[in-house]
Design a protein around this motif. Sequence first.
Motif, short mmCIF file in Angstrom:
data_model
loop_
_atom_site.label_atom_id
_atom_site.label_comp_id
_atom_site.label_asym_id
_atom_site.label_seq_id
_atom_site.Cartn_x
_atom_site.Cartn_y
_atom_site.Cartn_z
N LYS A 122 7.22 17.56 76.79
CA LYS A 122 7.30 16.20 76.23
C LYS A 122 8.65 15.56 76.55
CE LYS A 122 3.99 17.34 72.60
NZ LYS A 122 3.79 17.69 71.18
N GLY A 123 9.70 16.38 76.54
CA GLY A 123 10.99 15.87 76.98
C GLY A 123 10.96 15.45 78.44
N PHE A 124 10.20 16.19 79.27
CA PHE A 124 10.07 15.83 80.68
C PHE A 124 9.34 14.50 80.84
CE2 PHE A 124 7.46 15.97 84.57
CZ PHE A 124 8.48 16.00 85.52
N VAL A 125 8.28 14.29 80.04
CA VAL A 125 7.57 13.00 80.08
C VAL A 125 8.54 11.87 79.76
CG1 VAL A 125 5.75 11.62 79.01
CG2 VAL A 125 5.35 14.03 79.53
N ALA A 126 9.40 12.09 78.75
CA ALA A 126 10.39 11.06 78.40
C ALA A 126 11.39 10.86 79.54
CB ALA A 126 11.13 11.48 77.13
N ALA A 127 11.82 11.94 80.18
CA ALA A 127 12.80 11.83 81.26
C ALA A 127 12.22 11.09 82.46
CB ALA A 127 13.27 13.22 81.67
N VAL A 128 10.91 11.21 82.68
CA VAL A 128 10.26 10.53 83.80
C VAL A 128 10.36 9.01 83.65
CG1 VAL A 128 8.01 10.11 84.90
CG2 VAL A 128 8.76 12.44 84.41
N PHE A 129 10.42 8.53 82.43
CA PHE A 129 10.58 7.08 82.21
C PHE A 129 11.82 6.57 82.93
CE2 PHE A 129 7.43 7.57 78.97
CZ PHE A 129 6.91 6.31 78.75
N GLY A 130 12.85 7.39 83.00
CA GLY A 130 14.07 6.99 83.68
C GLY A 130 14.18 7.54 85.09
N GLY A 131 13.07 8.02 85.64
CA GLY A 131 13.11 8.56 86.99
C GLY A 131 13.98 9.79 87.10
N LEU A 132 14.16 10.52 86.00
CA LEU A 132 15.04 11.71 85.95
C LEU A 132 16.46 11.35 86.37
CD1 LEU A 132 12.68 14.48 87.38
CD2 LEU A 132 13.57 14.34 85.06
N ALA A 133 16.85 10.10 86.15
CA ALA A 133 18.19 9.68 86.57
C ALA A 133 18.89 8.79 85.55
CB ALA A 133 18.11 8.94 87.91
N SER A 134 18.14 8.13 84.67
CA SER A 134 18.72 7.16 83.75
C SER A 134 18.69 7.71 82.32
CB SER A 134 17.94 5.85 83.81
OG SER A 134 18.35 4.96 82.79
N PHE A 135 19.87 7.87 81.73
CA PHE A 135 19.95 8.34 80.35
C PHE A 135 19.36 7.33 79.36
CE2 PHE A 135 23.37 10.95 82.26
CZ PHE A 135 22.90 12.20 81.90
N PRO A 136 19.70 6.03 79.45
CA PRO A 136 19.12 5.08 78.49
C PRO A 136 17.59 5.01 78.57
CG PRO A 136 21.03 4.12 79.59
CD PRO A 136 20.71 5.38 80.30
N MET A 137 17.03 5.03 79.77
CA MET A 137 15.58 4.98 79.90
C MET A 137 14.94 6.26 79.37
SD MET A 137 14.44 2.13 81.03
CE MET A 137 12.82 2.56 81.65
N ALA A 138 15.62 7.39 79.55
CA ALA A 138 15.09 8.64 78.99
C ALA A 138 15.06 8.58 77.47
CB ALA A 138 15.95 9.82 79.47
N LEU A 139 16.09 7.98 76.87
CA LEU A 139 16.11 7.82 75.41
C LEU A 139 14.95 6.94 74.95
CD1 LEU A 139 19.92 7.29 74.71
CD2 LEU A 139 18.56 9.32 74.27
N ALA A 140 14.76 5.82 75.66
CA ALA A 140 13.64 4.94 75.30
C ALA A 140 12.31 5.67 75.47
CB ALA A 140 13.68 3.68 76.18
N GLY A 141 12.19 6.43 76.55
CA GLY A 141 10.96 7.19 76.77
C GLY A 141 10.72 8.22 75.68
N ALA A 142 11.79 8.87 75.20
CA ALA A 142 11.65 9.88 74.14
C ALA A 142 11.15 9.25 72.85
CB ALA A 142 12.99 10.58 73.91
N VAL A 143 11.69 8.10 72.50
CA VAL A 143 11.23 7.40 71.29
C VAL A 143 9.76 7.02 71.46
CG1 VAL A 143 11.51 5.34 69.88
CG2 VAL A 143 13.52 6.56 70.70
N GLY A 144 9.39 6.54 72.65
CA GLY A 144 8.00 6.19 72.90
C GLY A 144 7.07 7.39 72.79
N VAL A 145 7.49 8.52 73.35
CA VAL A 145 6.67 9.73 73.28
C VAL A 145 6.49 10.17 71.83
CG1 VAL A 145 6.61 12.20 73.83
CG2 VAL A 145 7.19 10.55 75.60
N GLY A 146 7.58 10.12 71.05
CA GLY A 146 7.48 10.51 69.64
C GLY A 146 6.53 9.62 68.86
N LEU A 147 6.60 8.31 69.10
CA LEU A 147 5.73 7.39 68.38
C LEU A 147 4.27 7.53 68.83
CD1 LEU A 147 7.98 4.18 68.37
CD2 LEU A 147 7.45 5.68 66.43
N ILE A 148 4.06 7.71 70.13
CA ILE A 148 2.69 7.89 70.62
C ILE A 148 2.08 9.16 70.05
CG2 ILE A 148 1.35 8.43 72.70
CD1 ILE A 148 3.26 6.55 74.23
#
Length: 345
Positions: free
Chosen positions: A282-308
């Motif tokens: 699930k952390g990997f799914v969040a990291a993919v939001f940022g292309g495995l390169a962007s910390f802010p996008m990974a954070l946003a993806g993690a919040v989205g994964v948690g809510l979903i």
Amino acid sequence: MDFTIAAILGLDGLTNGAIYALVALALVLVFSVTRIIFIPQGEFVAFGALTLASLQMGKVPGTVWLLLLMAVAAAVLDVVQGLRERRPLSRIALSLVRTLALPAALAALTPLLLRWQAPLWVQVLATLAIVTTMGPLLYRLAYRALSAASVLTLLIVSVGVHFALTGLGLVFFGAEGYRTPAFWEARFDVGPLSLTGQTLIIFGASVVLLLAMFFFFERTLTGKALKATSVNRTGARLMGISGDAAGSMSFTMAAFIGALSGLLISPSTTIYYDTGFLIGLKGFVAAVFGGLASFPMALAGAVGVGLIESFGSFWASAFKEVIVFTVILPVLLWRSFVDPHHEEH
């Protein structure tokens, strides 16, 4: 669904999202510095929780013996490499001391902590020390010799390391699940929500760690060296930044973040030897939001994964995992359009 239920589900999603955010940050850090898709990150989460659970039961954790085995194996590799390169014996001996000193000290101190019946906070520090020390040793044993390999090769190695650590987790901890005591037993009622002390600690620890990482990368020389390596590995190497040292440091930080995540989540959910895989995925799914390169996008993806995950468990609890992992498909499609792939050189 009324507002009260939505608020409760939202709080649960944000709590889980904070844990996934830490895992995603570790994955982004390791990949940006070493190009390794670090599948075993979840094992650090499980090892952190299970190590503390063993200490709570008065047992020497299996991770102590695993740490010693890894240190001995790394020491053997150092001796072989030193003899092959004809280094002075004094340098070889110094390398052995650096490799073996901390694992041996932790192995000697752990039984003393059990006899002393150390308080919870001391056990937490011991757990963080044990699991964090495994990070650079894992890099030394499994990845350092392959630092110039392709991303696909490193991915295959990561899959093998994941299975090896999962199997060792079963050997050392068994198939039973464990929970650890909450760090703070308080409870606060805010409107329809009931906040536990552990939830506040999860949010607080996540925010503190994020701020610490920002300060580390922006204000310290080591952090700037890691940042330079993640931006341009070849340029960083030409400027005298060691790729091996950067990889070892990134694995150290990833192991610390994983262990801390396990300690934060284990009071609220039962942790098994293989639980870390789902958390890491699930952390990997969040990291993919940022292309495995962007910390802010990974954070946003993690919040989205948690809510979903939280709202998905309400509407279709039997399919909540399917819903979470299906989200990665449109994300990958979107990433392919906004960040087209370029061949590596």
